[in-house]
Design an enzyme around this catalytic site. Structure first.
Site, PDB file in Angstrom:
ATOM      1  N   GLY A  48       0.832  -1.208   0.000  1.00 48.61           N
ATOM      2  CA  GLY A  48       0.000   0.000   0.000  1.00 48.61           C
ATOM      3  C   GLY A  48       0.862   1.251   0.000  1.00 48.61           C
ATOM      4  O   GLY A  48       0.624   2.200  -0.764  1.00 48.61           O
ATOM      5  N   LYS A  64      -3.312 -10.723  -3.276  1.00 47.90           N
ATOM      6  CA  LYS A  64      -3.175 -11.937  -4.093  1.00 47.90           C
ATOM      7  C   LYS A  64      -3.521 -13.128  -3.225  1.00 47.90           C
ATOM      8  O   LYS A  64      -2.811 -13.414  -2.265  1.00 47.90           O
ATOM      9  CB  LYS A  64      -1.733 -12.064  -4.586  1.00 47.90           C
ATOM     10  CG  LYS A  64      -1.310 -10.924  -5.504  1.00 47.90           C
ATOM     11  CD  LYS A  64       0.143 -11.012  -5.888  1.00 47.90           C
ATOM     12  CE  LYS A  64       0.522  -9.828  -6.776  1.00 47.90           C
ATOM     13  NZ  LYS A  64       1.945  -9.748  -7.039  1.00 47.90           N
ATOM     14  N   GLY A  94       0.299  -8.658 -10.476  1.00 51.95           N
ATOM     15  CA  GLY A  94       1.435  -8.815 -11.389  1.00 51.95           C
ATOM     16  C   GLY A  94       2.762  -8.739 -10.653  1.00 51.95           C
ATOM     17  O   GLY A  94       2.806  -8.482  -9.457  1.00 51.95           O
ATOM     18  N   ALA A 140       7.249  -4.445  -3.506  1.00 56.25           N
ATOM     19  CA  ALA A 140       6.976  -3.112  -2.962  1.00 56.25           C
ATOM     20  C   ALA A 140       8.247  -2.258  -2.951  1.00 56.25           C
ATOM     21  O   ALA A 140       8.217  -1.082  -3.326  1.00 56.25           O
ATOM     22  CB  ALA A 140       6.411  -3.261  -1.544  1.00 56.25           C
ATOM     23  N   LYS A 193       0.551 -18.379  -7.894  1.00 55.43           N
ATOM     24  CA  LYS A 193       2.020 -18.239  -8.037  1.00 55.43           C
ATOM     25  C   LYS A 193       2.669 -18.234  -6.653  1.00 55.43           C
ATOM     26  O   LYS A 193       3.827 -18.637  -6.506  1.00 55.43           O
ATOM     27  CB  LYS A 193       2.380 -17.024  -8.884  1.00 55.43           C
ATOM     28  CG  LYS A 193       2.015 -15.644  -8.301  1.00 55.43           C
ATOM     29  CD  LYS A 193       3.049 -15.099  -7.376  1.00 55.43           C
ATOM     30  CE  LYS A 193       2.545 -13.879  -6.627  1.00 55.43           C
ATOM     31  NZ  LYS A 193       3.525 -13.334  -5.672  1.00 55.43           N
TER      32      LYS A 193
HETATM   33  N1  LIG Z   1       4.859  -6.513  -0.496  1.00 57.52           N
HETATM   34  C1  LIG Z   1       4.895  -6.728  -1.809  1.00 57.52           C
HETATM   35  O1  LIG Z   1       5.976  -6.667  -2.424  1.00 57.52           O
HETATM   36  C2  LIG Z   1       3.643  -7.007  -2.563  1.00 57.52           C
HETATM   37  C3  LIG Z   1       2.463  -7.337  -1.933  1.00 57.52           C
HETATM   38  N2  LIG Z   1       1.358  -7.637  -2.662  1.00 57.52           N
HETATM   39  C4  LIG Z   1       0.124  -8.026  -2.007  1.00 57.52           C
HETATM   40  O2  LIG Z   1      -0.363  -6.961  -1.212  1.00 57.52           O
HETATM   41  C5  LIG Z   1      -1.143  -7.483  -0.133  1.00 57.52           C
HETATM   42  C6  LIG Z   1      -0.688  -6.801   1.141  1.00 57.52           C
HETATM   43  O3  LIG Z   1       0.671  -7.159   1.326  1.00 57.52           O
HETATM   44  P1  LIG Z   1       1.734  -6.235   2.040  1.00 57.52           P
HETATM   45  O4  LIG Z   1       1.363  -4.817   1.984  1.00 57.52           O
HETATM   46  O5  LIG Z   1       3.042  -6.610   1.510  1.00 57.52           O
HETATM   47  O6  LIG Z   1       1.586  -6.780   3.534  1.00 57.52           O
HETATM   48  P2  LIG Z   1       2.066  -6.120   4.874  1.00 57.52           P
HETATM   49  O7  LIG Z   1       2.120  -7.199   5.873  1.00 57.52           O
HETATM   50  O8  LIG Z   1       3.301  -5.303   4.654  1.00 57.52           O
HETATM   51  O9  LIG Z   1       0.892  -5.105   5.250  1.00 57.52           O
HETATM   52  C7  LIG Z   1      -0.431  -5.473   5.431  1.00 57.52           C
HETATM   53  C8  LIG Z   1      -1.156  -4.250   5.964  1.00 57.52           C
HETATM   54  O10 LIG Z   1      -2.542  -4.538   6.050  1.00 57.52           O
HETATM   55  C9  LIG Z   1      -3.022  -4.018   7.272  1.00 57.52           C
HETATM   56  N3  LIG Z   1      -4.243  -4.757   7.651  1.00 57.52           N
HETATM   57  C10 LIG Z   1      -4.348  -6.047   7.983  1.00 57.52           C
HETATM   58  N4  LIG Z   1      -5.632  -6.340   8.272  1.00 57.52           N
HETATM   59  C11 LIG Z   1      -6.351  -5.219   8.104  1.00 57.52           C
HETATM   60  C12 LIG Z   1      -7.724  -4.868   8.255  1.00 57.52           C
HETATM   61  N5  LIG Z   1      -8.636  -5.762   8.619  1.00 57.52           N
HETATM   62  N6  LIG Z   1      -8.079  -3.603   8.016  1.00 57.52           N
HETATM   63  C13 LIG Z   1      -7.171  -2.706   7.638  1.00 57.52           C
HETATM   64  N7  LIG Z   1      -5.865  -2.948   7.475  1.00 57.52           N
HETATM   65  C14 LIG Z   1      -5.464  -4.195   7.707  1.00 57.52           C
HETATM   66  C15 LIG Z   1      -1.875  -4.224   8.250  1.00 57.52           C
HETATM   67  O11 LIG Z   1      -1.990  -3.366   9.369  1.00 57.52           O
HETATM   68  C16 LIG Z   1      -0.682  -3.862   7.376  1.00 57.52           C
HETATM   69  O12 LIG Z   1      -0.455  -2.468   7.390  1.00 57.52           O
HETATM   70  C17 LIG Z   1      -0.910  -9.004  -0.146  1.00 57.52           C
HETATM   71  O13 LIG Z   1      -2.013  -9.646  -0.700  1.00 57.52           O
HETATM   72  C18 LIG Z   1       0.302  -9.185  -1.040  1.00 57.52           C
HETATM   73  O14 LIG Z   1       0.284 -10.419  -1.732  1.00 57.52           O
HETATM   74  C19 LIG Z   1       1.361  -7.586  -4.013  1.00 57.52           C
HETATM   75  C20 LIG Z   1       2.488  -7.263  -4.691  1.00 57.52           C
HETATM   76  C21 LIG Z   1       3.722  -6.938  -4.021  1.00 57.52           C
HETATM   77  O1  LIG Z   2       3.538 -10.575  -4.998  1.00 54.38           O
HETATM   78  C1  LIG Z   2       4.699 -10.298  -4.885  1.00 54.38           C
HETATM   79  C2  LIG Z   2       5.572 -10.064  -6.049  1.00 54.38           C
HETATM   80  O2  LIG Z   2       4.830  -9.870  -7.216  1.00 54.38           O
HETATM   81  C3  LIG Z   2       5.319 -10.246  -3.552  1.00 54.38           C
HETATM   82  O3  LIG Z   2       5.641 -11.525  -3.199  1.00 54.38           O
HETATM   83  P1  LIG Z   2       5.613 -11.997  -1.682  1.00 54.38           P
HETATM   84  O4  LIG Z   2       4.227 -11.736  -1.147  1.00 54.38           O
HETATM   85  O5  LIG Z   2       5.963 -13.437  -1.734  1.00 54.38           O
HETATM   86  O6  LIG Z   2       6.635 -11.179  -0.957  1.00 54.38           O
END
Ligand SMILES: NC(=O)C1=CN([C@@H]2O[C@H](COP(=O)(O)OP(=O)(O)OC[C@H]3O[C@@H](n4cnc5c(N)ncnc54)[C@H](O)[C@@H]3O)[C@@H](O)[C@H]2O)C=CC1
Ligand SMILES: O=C(CO)COP(=O)(O)O
Length: 320
Positions: free
Chosen positions: A12, A102, A130, A134, A185
């Site tokens: 985010g 995802k 995709g 982050a 994936k």
């Molecule tokens: N980190 C990455 O590189 C990437 C992540 N994603 C996807 O993005 C999604 C989120 O992942 P991240 O941001 O990396 O995880 P993260 O663990 O860094 O953050 C998750 C966030 O969601 C918040 N959260 C959890 N439950 C909540 C609720 N009920 N209401 C409001 N906020 C809530 C948490 O407080 C935290 O700030 C996942 O599905 C992940 O697969 C997709 C592409 C890249």
């Molecule tokens: O979705 C992602 C890359 O595209 C991030 O992968 P991870 O959730 O495994 O860190």
């Protein structure tokens, strides 16, 4: 037109930073103390250390303020999406909601778009997915993503609004294909990490990626998706990234399983719940998903990595 991102985790925050290059962005965090700390320090020190928040990105814990925008990106983990939607239903009604998660919901077998449609049938739903870490997006590195929206015109509009200097968006109306590719994936990345962690070699990883891709296609086609979608960024593209980089948390969970090490359970790893949800779905649909089932057996410690490899190798021989 203003955009808000709900969920101030790694993804985010990274998306909000990139979108701020186009105009003002609001980033919503559910924790007021953390929101204020981010707003004051201009950093998200816990999830995205070392990256400054641009001046036109404001962080708030006020959901009404965040939901002032018409387009809202939902960057929360898949298994918490429904709760987040339900909690803020009144503010989200009638908005364009772009899921950025995802996975497949464990209790229902639904993907993010289907969950949005179930909780908020009046909202317009889309998915941003995709290959993208982050940390790469936040540093301004070039990234290509898929914007999936069932309504072609709205998808086109969103593609234009969410494309930034470093995020190039392709669009599709095949939301099911995009959901399934992005979800599965992560399961394959756990399998690949386990193989590398256990020292089984790069050839074994290539075999798993390829046969894992066959499973992704099998499930997607059985659910009505198009094969081309799986061959695109949301499927093949993300599989290639996540199965080969230890920046991926799913891959790192696999590495720790392969090495017999503990893994920090507070880290967001979407593939674990998704593997269980998809394994259940494959049984109901009578689909052959041996890699996915093996991942659930590893996660639940029903098989060692050596047993899992032997079991996959000994399966009846078949045409490719
Ligand atoms: N980190 C990455 O590189 C990437 C992540 N994603 C996807 O993005 C999604 C989120 O992942 P991240 O941001 O990396 O995880 P993260 O663990 O860094 O953050 C998750 C966030 O969601 C918040 N959260 C959890 N439950 C909540 C609720 N009920 N209401 C409001 N906020 C809530 C948490 O407080 C935290 O700030 C996942 O599905 C992940 O697969 C997709 C592409 C890249
Ligand atoms: O979705 C992602 C890359 O595209 C991030 O992968 P991870 O959730 O495994 O860190």
């Amino acid at each position: 037109m203003s955009i808000s991102v709900l969920g101030s985790g790694a993804f985010g925050t990274a998306l909000a930073i990139s979108l701020a290059g186009n105009g003002p962005v609001t980033l919503w965090a559910r924790n007021a103390v953390k929101a204020q700390a981010m707003q004051d320090s201009r950093r998200n020190g816990t999830r995205l250390p070392g990256v400054a928040l641009p001046d036109n990105l404001s962080v708030t814990a006020d959901i009404a303020e965040a939901c002032d925008s018409r387009v809202l990106l939902l960057a929360v983990p898949m298994q918490t999406l429904r709760r987040a939607l339900q909690e803020h239903k009144d503010h989200l009604a009638g908005k364009t909601l772009v899921a950025c998660c995802k996975g497949i919901e464990l209790d229902t077998g639904l993907g993010p778009i289907a969950v949005i449609q179930e909780v908020l049938p009046q909202a317009a739903a889309a998915l941003l997915t995709g290959p993208s870490f982050a940390a790469d997006i936040a540093r301004g590195l070039p990234t290509a993503l898929t914007l999936a929206c069932g309504e072609a015109d709205r998808g086109k509009e969103l593609q234009e609004q969410l494309t930034t200097a470093n995020l190039r968006l392709y669009r599709t109306t095949d939301t099911i294909g995009a959901e399934i590719g992005g979800a599965l994936k992560n399961v394959m990345a756990i399998a690949c990490g386990a193989v590398i962690g256990a020292g089984l070699g790069d050839s074994a990883r290539a075999a798993l990626m390829t046969r894992g891709y066959a499973e992704m296609q099998r499930m997607a086609l059985a659910c009505g998706a198009k094969a081309e979608t799986l061959a695109g960024l949301s499927g093949f593209g993300d599989l290639a990234l996540t199965c080969s980089s230890d920046l991926s948390r799913n891959y790192r969970l696999g590495l720790s399983i392969g090495r017999g090490e503990e893994f920090d359970s507070s880290i967001t790893v979407e593939g674990a719940a998704t593997a269980r949800a998809v394994a259940e779905q494959s049984r109901r649909m009578n689909l052959d998903m041996p890699v996915t089932i093996t991942v659930t057996n590893l996660l639940d410690q029903r098989l060692t990595i050596g047993e899992a490899a032997a079991h996959l190798l000994k399966r009846p021989l078949k045409e490719e």
